[in-house]
Structures are given as C-alpha cells and as structure tokens.
Design an enzyme around this catalytic site. Structure first.
Site, PDB file in Angstrom:
ATOM      1  N   PHE A 154     -32.074 -24.811 -95.800  1.00 18.45           N
ATOM      2  CA  PHE A 154     -31.733 -26.027 -95.045  1.00 18.45           C
ATOM      3  C   PHE A 154     -31.491 -25.733 -93.560  1.00 18.45           C
ATOM      4  O   PHE A 154     -30.511 -26.133 -92.973  1.00 18.45           O
ATOM      5  CB  PHE A 154     -30.601 -26.857 -95.683  1.00 18.45           C
ATOM      6  CG  PHE A 154     -29.460 -26.111 -96.331  1.00 18.45           C
ATOM      7  CD1 PHE A 154     -29.514 -25.786 -97.667  1.00 18.45           C
ATOM      8  CD2 PHE A 154     -28.320 -25.795 -95.621  1.00 18.45           C
ATOM      9  CE1 PHE A 154     -28.463 -25.125 -98.278  1.00 18.45           C
ATOM     10  CE2 PHE A 154     -27.254 -25.145 -96.218  1.00 18.45           C
ATOM     11  CZ  PHE A 154     -27.327 -24.812 -97.555  1.00 18.45           C
ATOM     12  N   HIS A 155     -32.518 -25.106 -92.971  1.00 22.92           N
ATOM     13  CA  HIS A 155     -32.519 -24.814 -91.537  1.00 22.92           C
ATOM     14  C   HIS A 155     -33.511 -25.720 -90.812  1.00 22.92           C
ATOM     15  O   HIS A 155     -34.276 -25.278 -89.964  1.00 22.92           O
ATOM     16  CB  HIS A 155     -32.884 -23.346 -91.302  1.00 22.92           C
ATOM     17  CG  HIS A 155     -31.867 -22.383 -91.813  1.00 22.92           C
ATOM     18  ND1 HIS A 155     -32.161 -21.048 -92.042  1.00 22.92           N
ATOM     19  CD2 HIS A 155     -30.562 -22.545 -92.146  1.00 22.92           C
ATOM     20  CE1 HIS A 155     -31.072 -20.444 -92.496  1.00 22.92           C
ATOM     21  NE2 HIS A 155     -30.096 -21.330 -92.564  1.00 22.92           N
ATOM     22  N   VAL A 156     -33.509 -26.995 -91.151  1.00 17.70           N
ATOM     23  CA  VAL A 156     -34.487 -27.925 -90.585  1.00 17.70           C
ATOM     24  C   VAL A 156     -34.313 -28.028 -89.067  1.00 17.70           C
ATOM     25  O   VAL A 156     -33.201 -28.121 -88.561  1.00 17.70           O
ATOM     26  CB  VAL A 156     -34.372 -29.303 -91.267  1.00 17.70           C
ATOM     27  CG1 VAL A 156     -32.989 -29.896 -91.120  1.00 17.70           C
ATOM     28  CG2 VAL A 156     -35.415 -30.272 -90.717  1.00 17.70           C
TER      29      VAL A 156
END
Length: 518
Positions: free
Chosen positions: A455-457
């Site tokens: 979840f490193h968008v």
C-alpha cells in the site's frame, strides 16, 4: 488549536493545508513555525489522540478496515487472477503514519536521481538528503546521511524477535551483507528495521510534528471535515469548499492552498474542481477549468507476496515491536544499479483468508514476505461518480510488465534459500505456503495467487516538466496559481522503499518553498 466544529473557525487564512496526514502534519507545523502566518489544516478523519490501537505498535494490523481507514480497494487485478486487493489508507490525524507498519526508509540514492531524470529538476539525492536528515531523530547519532534532533524518533528494536535475528544470520549464510543501518551508505543486504517507535509507542507525524505545535496561536487543526472542491477563479485557487454534517462553508487562503490528501484523494479533489483530463471531466459532466491529462495517471505501488509462510517448531511467543523487526534488500539481476527486491519477517501468519484456507496455514506459523520495490507497472485512478464521496476506480496494473512477474518469481526461490539455512533450522518445522519449492511455472502461479500490496500508492499527480506532469518542480499545479501539491501523488518514479520517509521529505521541502515564495 484543534476544533471539530466547522462553524467555530474563521473564514480567511494565509495557508490552507488539505489533509493532516503523513505530509499535512509536516506542512502545518513547518508553515506556522517561526512566522505569524495563519495556517489551517483540514482533516476528514478524527483525532489520533488517546487511541490505543494507534499508539500500540503491535496493534497496527487491526487498523485496516477500521474506522480509521478509508477502506479503498484496488479494481480487480487483470494479471493476478482478478483479485480485488485492499489498500489501507489512514483516515485520521497523522494519516498513514498513524496506521502503517512504522518503517522508515529512504531507498537508494539512485531513486531520487531518477526523479530528476524524469523531469523533477533539482530533486536529485544530493538535493533532497538535507530534508530527510532534518526530519530525523535517529538513535544512532548524526552522520553525513542521518539526522538527529528532528521531529521523528527512529529506532531499532531493543529486543529483536528470534525470527528477526535469524533473518540476519540467514542472509549472511546465503552470501548477503548484514548492514548496521539500512539507511546507511548502501541498502543492499539485511538489517534490523528502522522503526518510527519510541518508548514502546508509535511515533507518527501527528505525534512528532503536529501535536507539539498545537498550542501555537497561528496554527489550527480542524478534524471531521470534508473538503468537497477547490475554489478556482480566473486561473487561481483562492480557497476550498468544506462540509461537516449539514454545514457547508467556503474558506479562503490569501497566500496558497496546498493539497496533502494523498495519492487517491488529491487527484479526486482536482477532478471534482475541474482540473484534469478534459475527456474525463466531460464524461463526468464536470466543467473543464484546466486540461491536465496527467491527473490520476502514473499510479504506482509496490507488489507484495502475502505470503511465504513457515510452520514454527515451537510457540513464537509474544509479538515484539510492530510484529516485524528485520528486512533484506537484494537484486533480481546482478547488473542492476540498486536492489529491486525486498523481504521482511512477520511474526505471525501473513496470508489472505483464502490462502490460509487453501494451504491450511496453522496459527503457529510465521512469514518471510518478499516484495518488489523496483516495480515497473503503471496504473491509474479515475472517478466513477462526480461526488466527493462517490465511487472511484483504482487500478495499479500489477504484473502488467513481465519483468515484474519474473523478479517476484525469483524472490520466491531466495526466500526458500533463507528459510532452509542453518539459521532457521531450529525455527522452521516445514514450509506452509507454498508447501515446497516450485518450478518456474509454479512460482509464477504462486505470485499471481498470493499477490498483495505494500500500500505504497503514489504518482497520480506526477512532478515534472512534460505535458503529463501535474505539478512543476516547485510543486505548483500547472495552470493554477496559488495551488500546490505535497504528498505521495507528486512522486514521478516510485522509490525502492516504504514511502513514508519520501513523503515527509517532500512536505519538508514544500514548506520551505512556500515560505520562500519559490
């Protein structure tokens, strides 16, 4: 001052910061510091104060899908069996720094040189390093690469879990370097994790930056309020429209508005305000105020395998730190300039409910979870409804680039090498998922079925100088005066690390630019 009632605050401010998350907390503090500028920080979520699940490092995994999460989900993965993968995003003061795994990494120096090569002039590693250092209070002391005295406490585990210690020994046995500091001169190898934990508690940007400044008369935080659109007149952003329950207001900024709502909600807000690809705005029935084709494009994230689990020989004992404690970086190809693969330990099973059932993973298991930090695939986000709370489509296009699949498949073999080392002999009873070594086709199938995300968008309002850039190298939105962006959305090329440190760096530098008028 902190408020949760929209009618309690004034209508005119010098700076308005949209979002009190990982970046917004930094901006609020720095814009108000050593100045009389009136700064308003707007947050859609609640306060993070006195919330045990947030302050307790071992409880962080339960924050996903809680009231402190936006509950976003990626669109079905075209190249990963159509999975709809959740992407936790912190909906609380401190944002993801209040809900994440508390890891602090800046990646490899070449990551930021790649930003400059992509058009982010002046954002090379030498230029951004002082902002990383300014943020840090590193337990190891100041060096040319590390800072002390900054707002964010950064530590290593005082008592690493046996699995964390085993990863370091296994790495050495397999020929990888063991590093004193993963943020040191080189990040290839294994090390104890750099953690935003101090005195046994999470050290978020809220705690480090915003809370100590809340007594300042020129800084105001307003929680539980939704920014619904920007006020754009004659080519300039003059303020924001906000709502809280049945109350709506227009708040004005005499100097600048800065968006720090993250890589999903920042482009959403631009689109709702008529700033974005003309065809998309017309499809939604929105006015075209500024045709910026890059808004919502260039979405990037790090794919993760969730996960490679091993049945433990004996009870694992209580969780240490945040449930991890050690990590390793390595190259899928020796010719690469920097590591592109990453693995970390998880002191409990790390798998989706479907995988746990398929592989019958028992509770007394732990994981060594690999992921791809050098991912090449690019996706997008788009609005499906022209409302601030409407549906969005978020598509990262994981594994669209064949090289991403090959790299992750090779990581499966490396994790087996680690788990079969003498260092893990007394800890591993047997592999659980996958249950044995696989051939190439089997590894690729396992990658597709176990794919998840760090979840490193990021990247959806990319910084640069070409027509697809949304902001220029001073973080100003192209074609709109008085508006900047300073969050993960401006990242042009995803760095090979957890994204908190780069986001804090961007916010630190943005505050300087705004105060200096550059």
């Amino acid at each position: 001052m902190e408020h949760s009632v929209l009618s309690d605050i004034g209508a005119v401010w010098d700076y308005i910061v949209v979002g009190a998350g990982s970046a917004g907390a930094v901006l609020g503090r720095r814009l108000a510091e050593d100045t009389d500028a009136r700064v308003l920080v707007l947050e859609s979520g609640p306060t993070d104060e006195h919330v045990r699940e947030i302050s307790d490092p071992a409880a962080w995994a339960g924050l996903a899908t809680s009231r402190y999460d936006y509950r976003y989900v990626y669109a079905p993965a075209r190249h990963a069996m159509g999975q709809s993968i959740p992407i936790p995003r912190g909906r609380v003061v401190g944002g993801c720094s209040s809900t994440n795994a508390m890891l602090w990494y800046r990646g490899h120096p070449s990551d930021y040189d790649a930003w400059e090569q992509a058009g982010a002039t002046g954002w090379n590693f030498r230029s951004v390093l002082p902002y990383f250092r300014r943020a840090e209070d590193w337990e190891g002391g100041a060096t040319a690469l590390r800072g002390t005295g900054g707002p964010l406490r950064i530590t290593r585990s005082p008592d690493p879990h046996p699995i964390a210690r085993a990863l370091l020994a296994a790495a050495a046995e397999c020929g990888f370097p063991v590093l004193e500091d993963g943020n040191g001169p080189d990040n290839e190898g294994a090390s104890l994790a750099n953690l935003n934990i101090a005195d046994g508690e999470r050290w978020s940007t809220s705690r480090g930056y915003l809370r100590p400044a809340m007594a300042w008369p020129n800084l105001t935080l307003l929680t539980d309020v939704q920014v619904t659109s920007l006020v754009v007149e004659n080519g300039a952003c003059t303020g924001v429209r906000v709502a809280s329950g049945s109350t709506t207001r227009v708040l004005s900024a005499t100097r600048e508005v800065v968006l720090a709502a993250g890589a999903i909600d920042t482009p959403r807000l631009l689109l709702l305000s008529g700033i974005g690809p003309a065809a998309e705005l017309e499809r939604l029935g929105l006015p075209v105020r500024v045709d910026l084709p890059g808004v919502g494009m260039n979405l990037q994230d790090h794919p993760l395998l969730k996960g490679m689990n091993f049945v433990a020989r004996a009870p694992l004992g209580p969780i240490h730190d945040q449930g991890g404690g050690a990590m390793m970086n390595w190259k899928s190809d020796p010719a690469l300039q920097a590591p592109d693969l990453h693995a970390f330990i998880v002191q409990r099973p790390h798998a989706s409910p479907e995988l746990r059932a398929r592989y019958d993973i028992p509770d007394d298991s732990f994981a060594i979870s690999p992921g791809l930090m050098g991912s090449k695939s690019r996706g997008y986000m788009r609005l499906l409804e022209a409302r601030h709370d409407g549906a969005v489509e978020i598509q990262p296009e994981f594994l669209a680039e064949p090289s991403d699949l090959r790299a992750l498949a090779s990581a499966v073999e490396t994790v087996f090498d680690l788990a079969e080392s003498a260092a893990f002999r007394d800890l591993v009873l047997r592999p659980a998922s996958p249950a044995r070594r696989l051939d190439r086709a089997g590894r690729e199938a396992f990658v597709r079925e176990s794919l998840s995300t760090f979840f490193h968008v990021c990247g959806t309002c990319s910084m640069g100088t070409d027509e697809m850039s949304v902001v220029d190298p001073t973080l100003r939105v192209r074609g709109v005066d008085g508006l900047r962006i300073a969050d993960a959305s401006v990242i042009p090329v995803i760095p090979t690390c957890n994204t908190l440190a780069p986001v804090v760096m961007v916010a630190e530098r943005a505050a300087d630019m705004m105060k200096e008028g550059t």
